[in-house]
Design an enzyme around this catalytic site. Structure first.
Site, PDB file in Angstrom:
ATOM      1  N   GLY A 100       0.621  -1.230   0.031  1.00 50.57           N
ATOM      2  CA  GLY A 100      -0.133   0.078  -0.104  1.00 50.57           C
ATOM      3  C   GLY A 100       0.741   1.381  -0.045  1.00 50.57           C
ATOM      4  N   GLY A 102       2.221   2.232  -3.086  1.00 48.65           N
ATOM      5  CA  GLY A 102       2.196   2.709  -4.611  1.00 48.65           C
ATOM      6  C   GLY A 102       3.205   2.050  -5.234  1.00 48.65           C
ATOM      7  N   SER A 105       1.648  -3.365  -5.129  1.00 45.89           N
ATOM      8  CA  SER A 105       1.617  -4.507  -4.177  1.00 45.89           C
ATOM      9  C   SER A 105       0.480  -5.128  -4.500  1.00 45.89           C
ATOM     10  CB  SER A 105       1.815  -4.138  -2.676  1.00 45.89           C
ATOM     11  OG  SER A 105       0.871  -3.253  -2.395  1.00 45.89           O
ATOM     12  N   SER A 106      -0.968  -4.484  -4.710  1.00 44.21           N
ATOM     13  CA  SER A 106      -1.930  -5.282  -4.887  1.00 44.21           C
ATOM     14  C   SER A 106      -1.937  -5.891  -6.308  1.00 44.21           C
ATOM     15  CB  SER A 106      -3.158  -4.282  -4.855  1.00 44.21           C
ATOM     16  OG  SER A 106      -3.196  -3.418  -5.896  1.00 44.21           O
ATOM     17  N   ALA A 107      -1.525  -5.318  -7.340  1.00 40.91           N
ATOM     18  CA  ALA A 107      -1.358  -5.980  -8.615  1.00 40.91           C
ATOM     19  C   ALA A 107      -0.322  -7.221  -8.673  1.00 40.91           C
ATOM     20  CB  ALA A 107      -1.106  -4.973  -9.515  1.00 40.91           C
ATOM     21  N   ALA A 108       0.584  -6.886  -7.991  1.00 39.14           N
ATOM     22  CA  ALA A 108       1.705  -8.044  -7.996  1.00 39.14           C
ATOM     23  C   ALA A 108       1.226  -9.221  -7.265  1.00 39.14           C
ATOM     24  CB  ALA A 108       3.149  -7.583  -7.317  1.00 39.14           C
ATOM     25  N   ASP A 149      -1.227  -0.612 -13.540  1.00 40.43           N
ATOM     26  CA  ASP A 149      -0.349  -1.478 -12.694  1.00 40.43           C
ATOM     27  C   ASP A 149      -0.599  -2.976 -13.165  1.00 40.43           C
ATOM     28  OD1 ASP A 149      -0.212   0.778 -11.070  1.00 40.43           O
ATOM     29  OD2 ASP A 149      -0.643  -0.358  -9.337  1.00 40.43           O
TER      30      ASP A 149
HETATM   31  O1  PMV Z   1      -1.983   3.672  -6.138  1.00 40.60           O
HETATM   32  P1  PMV Z   1      -0.726   4.471  -6.494  1.00 40.60           P
HETATM   33  O2  PMV Z   1       0.025   4.923  -5.469  1.00 40.60           O
HETATM   34  O3  PMV Z   1       0.045   3.625  -7.536  1.00 40.60           O
HETATM   35  O4  PMV Z   1      -1.047   5.815  -7.447  1.00 40.60           O
HETATM   36  C1  PMV Z   1      -2.227   5.517  -8.567  1.00 40.60           C
HETATM   37  C2  PMV Z   1      -1.869   6.479  -9.373  1.00 40.60           C
HETATM   38  C3  PMV Z   1      -2.712   7.633  -9.525  1.00 40.60           C
HETATM   39  O5  PMV Z   1      -2.633   8.454 -10.685  1.00 40.60           O
HETATM   40  C4  PMV Z   1      -2.445   8.606  -8.372  1.00 40.60           C
HETATM   41  C5  PMV Z   1      -4.330   7.194  -9.454  1.00 40.60           C
HETATM   42  C6  PMV Z   1      -4.586   6.298 -10.827  1.00 40.60           C
HETATM   43  O6  PMV Z   1      -5.896   5.638 -10.705  1.00 40.60           O
HETATM   44  O7  PMV Z   1      -4.039   6.146 -11.860  1.00 40.60           O
END
Ligand code: PMV
Length: 314
Positions: A100, A102, A105-108, A149
């Site tokens: 969490g 950025g 982690s959730s996609a991996a 992601d």
């Molecule tokens: O969840 P993160 O920290 O990888 O950030 C997402 C990137 C943003 O552009 C802020 C949001 C999005 O949905 O693209």
């Protein structure tokens, strides 16, 4: 006893976060730090163990979908997408990716688990089916994810993404290895909250914020050119510009500024927050003494690692 494995890297957004929500382009790259998943037969299953997350690790047993938190619902979504029902399987996920902040982690989590479950059922996922399934798991965490992601994490390499473009995902050919330092600190808000707060500021003064997003688009496009020509000096300057615009948007915080300043004071060619901001992660171009930069970041109380964005194989 059947044992199946799957792995997936983390990701870092190099350019265009936040602007991407407003239809502008963004660039993300897979990291060489990631997660690995093991799926093995267990009569107690389905269960999920993630020893690296949370002070005591995370452990749950899936008896049904009611009352489960997001991670449990994500496991349920992955089992549904794998079409294996509720098998006697124990999934363990481990690795070097923090939760969490950025770094994907959730996609991996989704991609490594799906790869292991695909192998466990005896029919590994094809790429498109893996992307569709990972999208369903990501929805549990993020509502309506853009897809960048899990696409960059499933495919690896570096991708330019623009939602409504004719070709939303395009591979960026990285000309030379790019030395990076990634650092992070706990988030002060969720991605959803940071995105919503920027939306309110934008809607109060749309022309000013749209002007910022247009400027960020120029930085992103120049960033693609710098990656494709292998110009690390230019990449560094563009990271600094990107960070300045993100700060102007109001998504940086004191913690982000301290991480960026520490990286610049320790030899970075440029540094920016990466991802949603409000704490979270920072990425710097670090061609000289990356280990010293990592130590300096640790000394200021941050977590960090040095890594290299590989050149594209062509
Ligand atoms: O969840 P993160 O920290 O990888 O950030 C997402 C990137 C943003 O552009 C802020 C949001 C999005 O949905 O693209």
């Amino acid at each position: 006893m059947r044992v199946a494995t799957g792995a997936a890297p983390g990701k870092v957004i190099l350019f265009g976060e936040h602007a991407v929500v407003y239809g502008r382009p963004a660039v993300a790259a897979a990291l060489d730090h990631g997660l690995g998943a093991i799926a093995e037969h267990s009569e107690r299953g389905p269960t999920l163990d993630i020893p690296a997350w949370g002070p005591k690790g995370l452990r749950l047993r899936l008896d049904g979908q009611e009352g489960l938190d997001a991670i449990g619902r994500a496991l349920a979504a992955a089992l549904d997408a794998t079409e294996v029902g509720r098998p006697e399987v124990a999934v363990t996920i481990d690795g070097e990716l923090p939760l969490g902040v950025g770094l994907g982690s959730s996609a991996a989590f989704a991609v490594s688990m799906l790869r292991a479950l695909g192998e466990f059922r005896g029919a590994p996922f094809e790429r498109d089916a893996l992307l569709a399934a990972a999208g369903q798991v990501e929805e549990v965490f993020h509502g309506t994810p853009s897809g960048i992601d899990h696409t960059v994490i499933a495919d690896g390499g570096c991708l330019r993404f623009q939602r409504d473009a004719e070709e939303p995902f395009r591979a960026v050919q990285v000309a030379v290895p790019v030395p990076l330092v990634v650092a992070w600190a706990p988030r002060e808000g969720t991605t959803r909250e940071v995105v919503a707060a920027l939306r309110r500021r934008h809607d109060a003064m749309p022309e000013l914020y749209d002007g910022l997003f247009d400027a960020m688009t120029m930085v992103t496009e120049a960033g693609v050119r710098a990656l494709e020509s292998g110009d690390l000096e230019a990449l560094g300057r563009l990271f600094d510009l990107a960070h300045g615009y993100l700060n102007a948007c109001g998504v940086s915080s004191l913690v982000n500024e301290r991480m960026v300043t520490c990286a610049r004071d320790n030899g970075a060619l440029g540094a920016k927050l990466t991802g949603a901001g409000a704490g979270g992660a920072m990425v710097a171009i670090a061609p000289r003494a990356p280990a010293r930069m990592v130590s300096a970041l640790f000394a200021e109380g941050f977590q960090a690692f040095a890594t290299t964005l590989s050149a594209s194989e062509t």
